[in-house]
Design an enzyme around this catalytic site. Sequence first.
Site, PDB file in Angstrom:
ATOM      1  N   CYS A 178      97.734 -26.449  97.409  1.00  0.00           N
ATOM      2  CA  CYS A 178      96.640 -26.996  96.604  1.00  0.00           C
ATOM      3  C   CYS A 178      96.880 -26.687  95.135  1.00  0.00           C
ATOM      4  O   CYS A 178      96.783 -25.521  94.719  1.00  0.00           O
ATOM      5  CB  CYS A 178      95.304 -26.406  97.058  1.00  0.00           C
ATOM      6  SG  CYS A 178      93.889 -27.049  96.135  1.00  0.00           S
ATOM      7  N   PRO A 179      97.181 -27.674  94.322  1.00  0.00           N
ATOM      8  CA  PRO A 179      97.409 -27.389  92.899  1.00  0.00           C
ATOM      9  C   PRO A 179      96.139 -26.949  92.182  1.00  0.00           C
ATOM     10  O   PRO A 179      96.220 -26.270  91.152  1.00  0.00           O
ATOM     11  CB  PRO A 179      97.928 -28.727  92.355  1.00  0.00           C
ATOM     12  CG  PRO A 179      97.410 -29.757  93.301  1.00  0.00           C
ATOM     13  CD  PRO A 179      97.372 -29.107  94.647  1.00  0.00           C
TER      14      PRO A 179
END
Length: 412
Positions: free
Chosen positions: A227-228
Amino acid sequence: QEGQSTHGTAAGPWKMNMQTGSASLDASAERSSGGDESLVVSSTCGDVERPSLYLGDVIAARVKVWTTFPGRNVFCCGGRCMLGADCEQLVVTNLMIAVPAGLFCARPESSLSSVAGVVAATALTLALLWTVALSDPGVIPRRTWLIRAEGGERESSVDELRESLLPAGWRRFHDDESGLPYFYNESDGQTAWEIPRWCATCGVPRPPRSKHCATCDNCVDRFDHHCPWVGTCIGRRNYRSFVGFLLATSALAALVDAATIAALVRGAQRRKSSVSGPKLAYEWIFNQPLDAALALYTTFLLASLLALLAYHLRLVALGETTNERVKGHWDDKEKDHDRGCCLNYWTLCTERTPPSRLPNLTALMYPPPPRHHSDSSRPSRPTRADTDYDTDVDHSHDLHAASFSSSAPTPR
C-alpha cells in the site's frame, strides 16, 4: 607509537596501536580456522570495547544490525522504528488527513461538539496509520543476513552462504548479459530462472500465501498488497490494523462531509436562495468556498474509502488476500484456511499477532564481506519462459521480460 601500526609474523598475533582524533584502537587477534588472512580483533573506543573483523588489510568494526538490512525499508530512532519503502507517500497521507481536519476545526461556524468529534477521529486515524506504517508486516528475513545478524558464519562470503542454503541438488549461477541469477538442478541437468517453492532473493523456502514484494524487496508472510498510502506492505501482522485504519478514516471523512454539507444547506436557507442545480453549486462556491471545498474533497474521499473497505471486508469473508484474488489463485481450489464468513471475521478481530521473525535490529553484527562469483563451469541459462512459477510470488524483482527471449544467446 601514535599513528603507527605493527604486524606480527604470519603465525603470531597482530597488534595495532593508533591514536586518532576521536577513537583509539588497541587490538589483539588470533588466526581464524579457515586458513586465510582473516583475523578477529577487538577495538577500544573510549570505555566501550567493540570486536572487529580483520580481512586482509581492512578492519571492519561491528555495526548495528539495522544498517545491514537487505530490504528497502527506512529506519529511524537508531533502528527502533522501521518504515516501508514509500516514506514520501506516507507524509502525503498524513497531510491529506490532518489538513482538511484542521481547516474544518478552524471554521468559525464549527461548534465545539463537532470540533471535538473531528479531533478525536483524526487522532484515532493518525494513530492507526502510524501503527500500520511502523509495524513489521510479517517480513521473512533473508537467511544469509539472519545468520550473520545472529552471530554465525563470520568468515563465509555471501555467495558461499547462499549456495549452502539452496535446496539439495540446486546450484546458483549468474548470467553475464542480464546480471540475473539462474539455477541448475544437478538431478536432471535442467536450468531454471526460479526454484519451485523457493525465494532465490531471500534464500528461504516460501511459506504458503507468502510473496516477495518488489517494492520493499522483502518476503512477507500472508502478503496482501503493498500500500503506497501507508508506505509499507500489508501482511499477516498488520492487516487488522489496516482494516481499522480504513474504518477510522471513513468515519472521519463521513463526519466532516456531513457537517460541511449541513453548513452549506443552512447557508442557502439563510440567504433564502431559490436557485437549484448547477447554479446552487456556483452559489456555494462563491459564498462558502471553504465549506464547498471540504464537502467536495470529503465526498470523493469517502466514496473511495467505502469502496476499498467493502472490497477488503469481502476478501475477509472469502478467506483470500488481495494478491490471491487478483491472480485468481483459489479459483476452483479448496481453501483449507477458510472457516466461513462469520468465523473469518471473528478470526480477523481475535487472532493473535504472531511474533516478528526479525532479529534484534539494534544489536551488533559483522558486516558481510564483498561478494564474488565463481561461475567458471556453469551450465547454459534457461531460454524459455515456461517454468512453472508459483502464483504466490512476484518474480519482477529478479526477472525481466527480455531475459525470457527464446533467441537470447547462451552465456560464455
